[in-house]
Design an enzyme around this catalytic site. Structure first.
Site, mmCIF file in Angstrom:
data_model
loop_
_atom_site.group_PDB
_atom_site.id
_atom_site.type_symbol
_atom_site.label_atom_id
_atom_site.label_comp_id
_atom_site.label_asym_id
_atom_site.label_seq_id
_atom_site.Cartn_x
_atom_site.Cartn_y
_atom_site.Cartn_z
ATOM 1 N N GLY A 53 68.101 -1.964 20.806
ATOM 2 C CA GLY A 53 67.301 -2.558 21.863
ATOM 3 C C GLY A 53 66.172 -1.664 22.334
ATOM 4 O O GLY A 53 65.832 -0.669 21.689
ATOM 5 N N ARG A 66 65.894 0.579 24.704
ATOM 6 C CA ARG A 66 66.190 2.013 24.862
ATOM 7 C C ARG A 66 66.274 2.693 23.513
ATOM 8 O O ARG A 66 65.773 3.805 23.339
ATOM 9 C CB ARG A 66 67.501 2.219 25.641
ATOM 10 C CG ARG A 66 67.743 3.697 25.983
ATOM 11 C CD ARG A 66 69.052 3.919 26.731
ATOM 12 N NE ARG A 66 69.132 5.277 27.255
ATOM 13 C CZ ARG A 66 69.606 6.320 26.588
ATOM 14 N NH1 ARG A 66 70.028 6.156 25.345
ATOM 15 N NH2 ARG A 66 69.643 7.519 27.137
ATOM 16 N N CYS A 67 66.889 2.034 22.544
ATOM 17 C CA CYS A 67 67.006 2.608 21.199
ATOM 18 C C CYS A 67 65.634 2.897 20.596
ATOM 19 O O CYS A 67 65.482 3.850 19.828
ATOM 20 C CB CYS A 67 67.758 1.653 20.269
ATOM 21 S SG CYS A 67 69.457 1.296 20.733
ATOM 22 N N MET A 68 64.644 2.076 20.918
ATOM 23 C CA MET A 68 63.336 2.179 20.282
ATOM 24 C C MET A 68 62.405 3.161 20.979
ATOM 25 O O MET A 68 61.232 3.261 20.616
ATOM 26 C CB MET A 68 62.668 0.801 20.238
ATOM 27 C CG MET A 68 63.349 -0.180 19.311
ATOM 28 S SD MET A 68 62.366 -1.676 19.059
ATOM 29 C CE MET A 68 62.260 -2.309 20.725
#
Length: 407
Positions: A392, A394-396
């Site tokens: 999502g 945050r991951c990106m």
């Protein structure tokens, strides 16, 4: 020490500078037969994925964040031919190339590119068909004839959170759990070794360590406390080494090691739990019950003190963050079907751009409505293709500078 390049003391302070990687041709090198090898479940459509990623970056810019790209920082870190040659050599070795002829061919291939194009080609991977004059000469070549790549693509790199993480005024370069993602941290190594803005940043963990830790498991709860997930991809021994390096060397004095389920839907701590405001957190309903947690501090003699705790998530957060109350905002509104569906598309994985303001995927509309009803402002980004990578907002993103929180 460079006092300005990295400043991260919370998950929610106003985001001033953030690192992204715009997905590129590496997504076009995904093939159905090799998805499992490359840790993907599906093949995103690159054109739309890039449009979605650009929309993400625009949301960040419109809300006061400077956006920088990993590929640009790596290019700027290649300061001379010696650095370039070393980078090419390390990259080829870490790609698993051992045969002298292939090494020579690939070295010449990468040297033929200008630096920025070379970096993008390294990320994209190298098809055998791209190497002019490549021919089968030995037994390995003949046996490997069906495999179309000399060097695999790196499609997971648009999840910039995982391969290194910024904590306080330092950074940890990670030992990745899978061989597939191991080369990703090489890019961070060159940024933090050679880039003029970042080459004095202290390291809390190095990619040469024996045990894996990934950035999706590292959450900075406040200037005193870091949470790290004991997950499918972050090992307990890594957390102990991390704690020995971090505690006492910045403002942090405590690490909360949180034990979470060890399977793909709960890949990292931030896939099931993120901070969205001073006292508000997103959470997957499956971890709302009592949980195992280990509070790690450092003794005066430098040894670690580890205390096992049990309790509900809200009780633990109130205790360790000195909060009077905690609101847990449940993915999918707690509905078992909605939660499972939206968890698959990272409904709990939000990126805070300031306290109470978060970026979310459009497709997780149930969770987004619950966030709004809880007083959180949501900035909705398109997500039909990016979400196929199982990560999502945050991951990106890898925050580089956040404003300090008001006391």
């Amino acid at each position: 020490m460079n006092n300005d390049a990295i400043q991260i003391y919370s998950e929610i302070g106003k985001l001033k500078k953030v690192l992204l990687h715009r997905p590129g041709y590496e997504l076009e090198n995904l093939m159905p037969d090799y998805l499992e090898r490359l840790l993907f479940d599906d093949i995103p459509y690159l054109k739309v994925a890039q449009e979605e990623h650009d929309a993400f970056a625009d949301i960040l810019r419109k809300n006061g964040s400077e956006v920088v790209y990993l590929e640009d920082l790596v290019t700027e870190a290649i300061t001379d031919n010696d650095v370039k040659n070393n980078f090419i050599s390390e990259y080829i070795i870490e790609a698993g190339i051992k045969e002298t002829r292939k090494t020579e061919v690939l070295t010449d291939f990468f040297k033929s590119y200008e630096n920025k194009d070379m970096v993008m080609k390294m990320i994209a991977g190298v098809r055998k068909s791209e190497i002019k004059g490549y021919e089968k000469r030995n037994l390995v070549d003949f046996l490997d004839d069906d495999y179309p790549f000399l060097i695999d693509p790196m499609p997971n790199l648009y999840f910039t959170r995982d391969n290194f993480s910024t904590v306080g005024r330092g950074v940890s370069l990670h030992k990745m759990h899978t061989v597939t993602r191991g080369r990703e941290t090489l890019f961070g190594k060159y940024v933090f070794k050679y880039h003029k803005e970042y080459n004095k940043t202290p390291l809390w963990y190095d990619r040469t360590e024996d045990f894996s830790v990934e950035g999706g498991d590292v959450l900075i709860l406040n200037e005193d406390t870091v949470a790290i997930g004991i997950s499918q991809r972050t090992q307990p021994s890594a957390i102990e080494k991390y704690a020995k390096n971090l505690l006492g060397n910045d403002s942090f004095n405590k690490i909360l090691a949180i034990d979470i389920p060890k399977h793909r839907a709960f890949m990292h701590l931030d896939t099931v739990f993120t901070m969205v405001d001073y006292d508000k957190f997103t959470i997957h309903p499956n971890i709302k019950k009592n949980m195992n947690l280990f509070a790690i501090t450092k003794k005066d003699n430098g040894e670690l003190s580890i205390e096992e705790e049990h309790g509900s998530v809200d009780e633990i957060l109130k205790r360790h963050l000195n909060l009077d109350k905690v609101s847990l905002i449940t993915c999918g509104g707690g509905n078992v079907i909605d939660a499972a569906r939206e968890q698959w598309n990272d409904g709990s994985n939000t990126l805070a751009i300031s306290p109470g303001n978060v970026v979310v995927y459009a497709r997780n509309y149930v969770s987004n409505k619950v966030l709004e009803e809880s007083g959180i402002k949501v900035h909705v980004m398109p997500s039909a293709e990016l979400s196929r990578g199982r990560g999502g907002p945050r991951c990106m993103s890898m925050p580089l500078v956040r404003e300090p929180l008001k006391k």
